[in-house]
Design an enzyme around this catalytic site. Structure first.
Site, PDB file in Angstrom:
ATOM      1  N   THR A 152      61.323   4.830  42.239  1.00  0.00           N
ATOM      2  CA  THR A 152      61.270   6.039  43.066  1.00  0.00           C
ATOM      3  C   THR A 152      62.183   5.929  44.276  1.00  0.00           C
ATOM      4  OG1 THR A 152      58.985   6.477  42.388  1.00  0.00           O
ATOM      5  CG2 THR A 152      59.762   7.590  44.373  1.00  0.00           C
ATOM      6  N   ASP A 209      61.632  11.491  38.935  1.00  0.00           N
ATOM      7  CA  ASP A 209      62.331  10.373  39.574  1.00  0.00           C
ATOM      8  C   ASP A 209      62.780   9.298  38.595  1.00  0.00           C
ATOM      9  OD1 ASP A 209      59.769   9.465  39.046  1.00  0.00           O
ATOM     10  OD2 ASP A 209      59.358   8.756  41.083  1.00  0.00           O
ATOM     11  N   HIS A 210      61.939   8.941  37.631  1.00  0.00           N
ATOM     12  CA  HIS A 210      62.293   7.883  36.678  1.00  0.00           C
ATOM     13  C   HIS A 210      61.382   8.003  35.467  1.00  0.00           C
ATOM     14  CE1 HIS A 210      58.675   5.695  37.943  1.00  0.00           C
ATOM     15  NE2 HIS A 210      59.049   5.924  39.195  1.00  0.00           N
ATOM     16  N   GLU A 264      56.672  12.124  40.258  1.00  0.00           N
ATOM     17  CA  GLU A 264      56.490  10.729  39.881  1.00  0.00           C
ATOM     18  C   GLU A 264      56.436  10.538  38.364  1.00  0.00           C
ATOM     19  OE1 GLU A 264      56.079   6.858  39.635  1.00  0.00           O
ATOM     20  OE2 GLU A 264      56.320   7.797  41.605  1.00  0.00           O
ATOM     21  N   HIS A 270      51.336   8.314  38.218  1.00  0.00           N
ATOM     22  CA  HIS A 270      51.898   6.974  38.391  1.00  0.00           C
ATOM     23  C   HIS A 270      51.244   6.015  37.398  1.00  0.00           C
ATOM     24  CE1 HIS A 270      53.347   3.292  40.214  1.00  0.00           C
ATOM     25  NE2 HIS A 270      54.032   3.983  41.112  1.00  0.00           N
TER      26      HIS A 270
END
Length: 617
Positions: free
Chosen positions: A293, A467-468, A251, A408
């Site tokens: 995600t 993911d990003h 994440e 996150h």
């Protein structure tokens, strides 16, 4: 003076003026819009008027009380739109689109993120409404609807402003509306409110694309992907044949933290060590859009680009896809996803059925207590530990996917879990980020130990992928401090889209590790993993290529149209040297790749909007 337009329509004029000022202030302070020329600044200044004038002009058709009520409501609605976009932009560095509104079910899980982004100064945007209400109470006088000739002149001026805005946009960026991958450019050129109208029209066109699609629609796309296919390196093809796949999505993890230290301590000591025993990729880029995600999951499973607007998981969950899960099922693989959040988040429960996933372990399958959870779900260490035990019960071989949560936004962690000092910069967010990444790294180390304890390590291929991005461009000043730079340039912003991609095959990569320097992205994951498993992808409709193939042209395109090769980086309409980050004198050097980038994004959009894979076996 009594006959002047201002004297007769003071409430209207003040309403227009205040809304214009508010919009421009938000442009400058709420969004990080890159303004390079005087023309761009002029466009930013005047484009709000091309929407506000015709909308507020409706008040000319109304008598005094109705006019004032209409203008106050219009002002309130536009102010809410401005604030909503500012909050959304604060995290996504993007603007709200129609499909995003269908993701409202996600909001219940995003409380901490919205709270972090909401600023008390937003309340100041309503001060003009208070002034207008007081003004309305103190200046009541009989008023009739405006005369027809007044309305005609007013709307002639409004049309002139609109045409001026469109003309300036065409001068600045020819065919802007035809090639609209860059929403920032649209907002800078035609305006935020006009962008929302354009987006609504675009979504309507996209919906109609499915109704008019037929089998012939897929032919040109097949021809393109077949011609672009890269043959696998035969020395690596099938290296992991028959092994289980353990794919961990990290994440918000970006590559800039790898091999970096805070106060002398490594941020990612475990991943740094694992890279030395794995296939790793120095220039691997995240290619997600508004689905974050869920977009990364979509890209990896399908080797297609995500939607430009909204999340595919919401907008295309009833479409057909040829996922990696379905392909591996033909080779006796069982598939499972582990994610300790609610199954409905990002519409996963529906989309996973569409993808052909056999089993989804959501938050209800885990033991969660206040001490082992965060606002987003189970902490990574507990999540991965419990998952390792569940993994052993799955039929083998299996393809398993894990989605971590602790790192996150807004990157908060309990003091007992903090393993490294916060960074010291002007951004509290970046300062906290290094602590949650450090915790995530420790959780991965613990996970590998558990896999060994459960007897799952030796016969598996273990993959870690970011993911990003986690730190947006809004924190560029602090990021420059972290990287030791004077400033973060558009070139640097592209480089910050790099995320970790590590493939570890016990007994193989620890003996012959390799670092691949070529540009690539998440769209390349599917063919790379399939070929390592000994499954051929020739003939599949996919836009990625095997990252381990010597036949591949190094290339990665981001969803906004920016792209990266081994020689060039193209972003914000500017071509840079990949090696130096300097602006190239020969800007035409990027043109051939720009055409390829636009073509791939357009073809992928056609697949999504037309549900074209239903016509392909």
């Amino acid at each position: 003076m009594k006959g002047t337009f201002f004297h007769n329509q003071r409430f209207l004029c003040f309403s227009i003026l205040f809304m214009w000022i508010k919009t421009y202030v938000i442009y400058k302070l709420g969004f990080d819009l890159q303004i390079d020329t005087l023309l761009e600044e002029l466009m930013l200044l005047v484009n709000p008027l091309s929407f506000i004038l015709p909308l507020f002009g409706i008040g000319l058709f109304l008598k005094e009380n109705k006019q004032r009520a209409f203008l106050l409501i219009a002002n309130l609605v536009l102010t809410v739109i401005l604030i909503s976009n500012t909050i959304f932009y604060g995290f996504y560095i993007d603007f709200i689109t129609i499909p995003v509104l269908f993701q409202a079910s996600n909001m219940s899980d995003m409380g901490s993120s919205v709270k972090e982004l909401f600023h008390p100064l937003f309340i100041a945007l309503f001060v003009d409404l208070v002034f207008l209400l007081l003004f309305a109470r103190k200046t009541k006088h009989p008023q009739t609807k405006a005369a027809p000739h007044t309305i005609k002149r007013y709307y002639a001026a409004s049309c002139g402003m609109l045409l001026c805005t469109l003309a300036l946009a065409e001068v600045q960026q020819p065919k802007l509306l035809a090639h609209s991958f860059d929403r920032e450019m649209l907002v800078k050129s035609i305006g935020l409110f006009q962008f929302h109208i354009y987006d609504t029209i675009s979504q309507t066109v996209n919906i109609s694309a499915k109704a008019f699609a037929d089998e012939d629609s897929i032919t040109a796309i097949k021809n393109y992907t077949e011609a672009d296919y890269s043959k696998p390196d035969q020395s690596k093809f099938g290296l992991a044949k028959g092994r289980n796949v353990i794919f961990v999505t990290l994440e918000s993890t970006q590559s800039f933290v790898l091999n970096e230290k805070v106060n002398g301590k490594e941020i990612t000591p475990f991943m740094n060590d694992l890279i030395k025993k794995s296939y790793s990729f120095d220039h691997f880029y995240q290619q997600t859009e508004q689905g974050k995600t869920s977009d990364s999951e979509f890209i990896v499973a399908n080797s297609l680009y995500p939607s430009l607007s909204g999340a595919v998981f919401f907008t295309k969950s009833d479409h057909q896809f040829h996922t990696m899960y379905k392909s591996l099922k033909q080779h006796d693989y069982y598939s499972a996803v582990f994610h300790a959040n609610h199954k409905t988040f990002w519409n996963r429960d529906v989309m996973y059925d569409t993808f052909g996933i056999d089993r989804f372990f959501d938050v209800d399958d885990f033991h969660v207590t206040p001490g082992t959870s965060t606002s987003w779900g189970l902490k990574d260490k507990e999540f991965l530990e419990q998952s390792a035990k569940k993994l052993k019960s799955l039929p083998q071989p299996f393809y398993s996917s894990f989605i971590t949560l602790t790192n996150h936004f807004p990157f908060e962690i309990d003091e007992k879990d903090q393993l490294i000092d916060e960074f010291d910069s002007s951004s509290d967010l970046l300062n906290r980020y290094v602590t949650t990444v450090r915790y995530e790294d420790e959780a991965l180390k613990h996970f590998i130990k558990k896999l060994k304890d459960e007897g799952l390590y030796e016969n598996s291929m273990i993959v870690f992928m970011g993911d990003h991005y986690g730190i947006s461009e809004a924190h560029n000043e602090a990021m420059a401090e972290f990287l030791g730079k004077d400033e973060i340039t558009p070139y640097d912003n592209v480089q910050l889209q790099r995320v970790p991609f590590i493939i570890h095959i016990p007994g193989i990569t620890d003996q012959q590790p390799e670092t691949i320097p070529d540009a690539g992205g998440q769209v390349d994951v599917r063919p790379t993993l399939m070929h390592l498993l000994g499954v051929e992808t020739k003939g599949d409709i996919q836009f990625g290529n095997d990252l381990l193939s010597g036949d591949r042209t190094p290339f990665a395109v981001l969803r906004n149209g920016s792209f990266i090769t081994n020689d060039y980086v193209y972003t914000k309409n500017t071509c840079y040297s990949q090696k130096t980050g300097e602006v190239l004198e020969d800007q035409d050097a990027c043109l051939p790749y720009k055409e390829k980038a636009n073509e791939e994004l357009s073809l992928s959009d056609k697949i999504l909007n037309g549900d074209l894979l239903r016509f392909s076996e």
